[in-house]
Scaffold this motif. Structure first.
Motif, PDB file in Angstrom:
ATOM      1  N   LYS A 211       2.630   9.059  -6.129  1.00 25.00           N
ATOM      2  CA  LYS A 211       2.038  10.391  -6.202  1.00 25.00           C
ATOM      3  C   LYS A 211       2.943  11.486  -5.637  1.00 25.00           C
ATOM      4  O   LYS A 211       2.544  12.649  -5.594  1.00 25.00           O
ATOM      5  CB  LYS A 211       0.699  10.404  -5.460  1.00 25.00           C
ATOM      6  CG  LYS A 211      -0.311   9.387  -5.995  1.00 25.00           C
ATOM      7  CD  LYS A 211      -1.598   9.420  -5.198  1.00 25.00           C
ATOM      8  CE  LYS A 211      -2.595   8.387  -5.703  1.00 25.00           C
ATOM      9  NZ  LYS A 211      -3.864   8.390  -4.909  1.00 25.00           N
ATOM     10  N   TRP A 212       4.145  11.111  -5.164  1.00 24.65           N
ATOM     11  CA  TRP A 212       5.031  12.075  -4.506  1.00 24.65           C
ATOM     12  C   TRP A 212       6.293  12.301  -5.324  1.00 24.65           C
ATOM     13  O   TRP A 212       6.735  11.422  -6.071  1.00 24.65           O
ATOM     14  CB  TRP A 212       5.417  11.576  -3.104  1.00 24.65           C
ATOM     15  CG  TRP A 212       4.254  11.476  -2.168  1.00 24.65           C
ATOM     16  CD1 TRP A 212       3.368  10.449  -2.070  1.00 24.65           C
ATOM     17  CD2 TRP A 212       3.832  12.450  -1.213  1.00 24.65           C
ATOM     18  NE1 TRP A 212       2.418  10.702  -1.118  1.00 24.65           N
ATOM     19  CE2 TRP A 212       2.683  11.927  -0.567  1.00 24.65           C
ATOM     20  CE3 TRP A 212       4.311  13.694  -0.825  1.00 24.65           C
ATOM     21  CZ2 TRP A 212       2.014  12.613   0.428  1.00 24.65           C
ATOM     22  CZ3 TRP A 212       3.646  14.388   0.171  1.00 24.65           C
ATOM     23  CH2 TRP A 212       2.513  13.855   0.785  1.00 24.65           C
TER      24      TRP A 212
ATOM     25  N   ALA B 150       4.758   5.860   2.659  1.00 25.23           N
ATOM     26  CA  ALA B 150       4.884   6.193   1.245  1.00 25.23           C
ATOM     27  C   ALA B 150       6.037   7.152   0.996  1.00 25.23           C
ATOM     28  O   ALA B 150       6.741   7.050  -0.019  1.00 25.23           O
ATOM     29  CB  ALA B 150       3.566   6.806   0.751  1.00 25.23           C
TER      30      ALA B 150
ATOM     31  N   LYS C 139       2.305   1.715  -3.451  1.00 20.96           N
ATOM     32  CA  LYS C 139       1.312   2.237  -4.393  1.00 20.96           C
ATOM     33  C   LYS C 139       1.089   3.737  -4.184  1.00 20.96           C
ATOM     34  O   LYS C 139       0.968   4.494  -5.163  1.00 20.96           O
ATOM     35  CB  LYS C 139       0.003   1.460  -4.222  1.00 20.96           C
ATOM     36  CG  LYS C 139      -1.053   1.813  -5.242  1.00 20.96           C
ATOM     37  CD  LYS C 139      -2.296   0.945  -5.059  1.00 20.96           C
ATOM     38  CE  LYS C 139      -3.353   1.292  -6.103  1.00 20.96           C
ATOM     39  NZ  LYS C 139      -4.571   0.445  -5.940  1.00 20.96           N
ATOM     40  N   LYS C 140       1.059   4.174  -2.925  1.00 21.23           N
ATOM     41  CA  LYS C 140       0.856   5.604  -2.642  1.00 21.23           C
ATOM     42  C   LYS C 140       2.080   6.441  -2.987  1.00 21.23           C
ATOM     43  O   LYS C 140       1.968   7.657  -3.211  1.00 21.23           O
ATOM     44  CB  LYS C 140       0.510   5.794  -1.163  1.00 21.23           C
ATOM     45  CG  LYS C 140      -0.829   5.211  -0.749  1.00 21.23           C
ATOM     46  CD  LYS C 140      -1.072   5.433   0.741  1.00 21.23           C
ATOM     47  CE  LYS C 140      -2.397   4.832   1.187  1.00 21.23           C
ATOM     48  NZ  LYS C 140      -2.618   5.018   2.651  1.00 21.23           N
ATOM     49  N   SER C 141       3.261   5.833  -3.018  1.00 21.24           N
ATOM     50  CA  SER C 141       4.497   6.599  -3.243  1.00 21.24           C
ATOM     51  C   SER C 141       4.585   7.172  -4.646  1.00 21.24           C
ATOM     52  O   SER C 141       5.371   8.093  -4.891  1.00 21.24           O
ATOM     53  CB  SER C 141       5.710   5.701  -2.977  1.00 21.24           C
ATOM     54  OG  SER C 141       5.777   4.651  -3.925  1.00 21.24           O
TER      55      SER C 141
ATOM     56  N   LYS D 134       0.832  -1.206   0.000  1.00 25.56           N
ATOM     57  CA  LYS D 134       0.000   0.000   0.000  1.00 25.56           C
ATOM     58  C   LYS D 134       0.868   1.258   0.000  1.00 25.56           C
ATOM     59  O   LYS D 134       0.572   2.235  -0.698  1.00 25.56           O
ATOM     60  CB  LYS D 134      -0.930  -0.011   1.213  1.00 25.56           C
ATOM     61  CG  LYS D 134      -2.062  -1.015   1.130  1.00 25.56           C
ATOM     62  CD  LYS D 134      -2.980  -0.906   2.337  1.00 25.56           C
ATOM     63  CE  LYS D 134      -4.114  -1.904   2.250  1.00 25.56           C
ATOM     64  NZ  LYS D 134      -5.030  -1.813   3.444  1.00 25.56           N
ATOM     65  N   SER D 135       1.935   1.228   0.791  1.00 25.93           N
ATOM     66  CA  SER D 135       2.850   2.378   0.810  1.00 25.93           C
ATOM     67  C   SER D 135       3.534   2.557  -0.540  1.00 25.93           C
ATOM     68  O   SER D 135       3.727   3.690  -1.003  1.00 25.93           O
ATOM     69  CB  SER D 135       3.896   2.193   1.916  1.00 25.93           C
ATOM     70  OG  SER D 135       3.288   2.142   3.189  1.00 25.93           O
TER      71      SER D 135
END
Length: 447
Positions: free
Chosen positions: A303-304, A345, A299-301, A296-297
């Motif tokens: 966007k940064w 993330a 996948k969220k990374s 999950k982290s």
């Protein structure tokens, strides 16, 4: 000739860079400095010694030096050290307490203590049967538990209980109802840092101001994630793990005491064997539940954006939101990485920028080795009751069996605060909290 020397120039201000690892901090030096601490706590964990040295001296020592320091002190004092095994070897220093009622003929309370293994699953540690859920019963139970795990003063341990769950909720008029109110409340509790916690409190105040007042009066540092330290490596804010264990033994709780305890023991015995086989089938360095959180982290990374300072610092940015990641200190300013021990993330962005595997940055408590050490020792089988050794001690005074006319209730009687948990939809308004008045004189107190 006598070996004396004289200092002519003394530079008080130093311009050299600070060093976190100092060779002069030898095992002999540390053993002499922390001798009293180790003698008073012979079962002190090695990571606690590392933390104390970091706080007191401002330097880092590895786990091997902490082990050598502890063994040197205990060897000099001729104290035998029992090798840590099972729970002490593989579980994080965090315990959950809970109690549940017995549902059989003999009434009483079952007190339980549950730990969390390397895959974030429950590890039943201790349980006992008492007459009532009281301060005296819990004090007796916890004193024995404290002696067994070897923590005289509880230093470095975290304990979770739902004892105060309804205390501050009772301060709110008309209970604690409404999905919007509960969602805003849990957002406050799970906020990882203080600025985020304050923002969530503002949102909660819009829902119900009295809830914020009760929250702050109950000392939010005890149950809000924003005020947790990094020692336990667990960001859980509830006691669901202990309640899950109580739910798994519902059928056993309907039996007599000895039969119930035997069923719990057999279930845990088989669980240890099953866990060993499961751990051997793990793919990777950690368990599947931990890997799912890490994914999950990852996948969220995406966007940064990452900005590297050329040393160990990374600035992770998305729009106006910015966090700082330090891979050497294993920290992120959002505090999620330090609380859970799983790279967030923002940390994953920095790790990928360094072209490394995020799985290698997991806390040691999530490793396959730690989980195997947790379930390394098995429960031993016990003979039937007739083959037990007879003692000459006084016979236990059995609890008087009480028979009731009606069939005993199996379900819990819900409190006023639990009314919002009803799934049945109805168009009728609740009369809880309303004052009834007379239809003729319009005055309360009579109908």
């Amino acid at each position: 000739n006598n070996g004396d020397f004289q200092v002519k120039v003394f530079g008080k201000k130093h311009k050299c860079n600070p060093q976190w690892k100092v060779q002069r901090a030898s095992t002999a030096f540390l053993a002499n400095r922390y001798k009293e601490l180790i003698v008073a706590h012979p079962f002190i964990k090695l990571n606690y010694i590392q933390s104390v040295v970091k706080i007191k001296l401002g330097i880092n020592i590895n786990i091997s030096k902490a082990r050598r320091t502890k063994l040197k002190v205990l060897k000099e004092m001729e104290i035998d050290v029992i090798e840590e095994r099972g729970f002490l070897a593989g579980c994080r220093p965090i315990l959950r307490w809970d109690g549940c009622y017995l549902k059989g003929i003999v009434k009483g309370e079952l007190l339980t203590t549950v730990a969390r293994d390397a895959n974030n699953q429950m590890f039943p540690l201790a349980w006992c049967v008492v007459e009532v859920d009281s301060t005296t019963s819990w004090t007796w139970f916890l004193k024995i538990l404290k002696r067994d795990i070897g923590t005289p003063d509880g230093y470095g341990w975290t304990f979770i209980s739902d004892q105060q769950k309804a205390n501050w909720v009772g301060k709110c008029p008309n209970g604690f109802r409404g999905k919007g109110l509960q969602k805003a409340f849990w957002a406050c509790v799970k906020a990882a840092n203080v600025p985020c916690f304050e923002q969530m409190c503002v949102a909660l105040e819009k829902e119900k101001k009295m809830v914020v007042v009760a929250l702050l009066d109950a000392n939010e540092t005890w149950f809000c994630k924003a005020y947790f330290n990094y020692n336990a490596k667990c960001d859980s804010t509830d006691n669901n793990l202990a309640e899950a264990f109580n739910a798994s033994i519902v059928q056993a709780r309907s039996k007599p005491i000895i039969s119930m305890l035997n069923d719990i023991r057999l279930a845990f015995m088989e669980r240890i064997v099953s866990k060993r086989k499961t751990i051997l089938g793990w793919k990777g360095l950690c368990g599947p539940l931990i890997r799912a959180k890490l994914d999950k982290s990852i996948k969220k990374s995406t966007k940064w954006n990452v900005y590297f300072n050329g040393n160990y610092g990374y600035e992770i940015m998305r729009g106006r939101i910015t966090y700082i990641v330090n891979l050497e200190r294993v920290t992120c300013s959002c505090r999620l990485w330090g609380l859970s021990g799983i790279p967030c993330a923002h940390a994953v962005c920095a790790i990928y920028n360094k072209k490394e595997d995020p799985e290698k940055y997991l806390a040691k408590w999530y490793s396959k080795e730690m989980c195997m050490r947790t379930y390394e020792y098995a429960l031993q089988p016990i003979n039937e009751l007739d083959l037990w050794e007879k003692t000459r001690n006084e016979k236990n005074i059995t609890t008087k069996v009480q028979y009731h006319a009606r069939r005993p209730k199996k379900k819990r009687v819900k409190m006023v605060q639990d009314e919002s948990n009803k799934t049945k939809k109805t168009k009728r308004l609740t009369k809880i909290g309303r004052t009834m008045t007379c239809s003729i004189c319009k005055q309360p107190g009579h109908n």
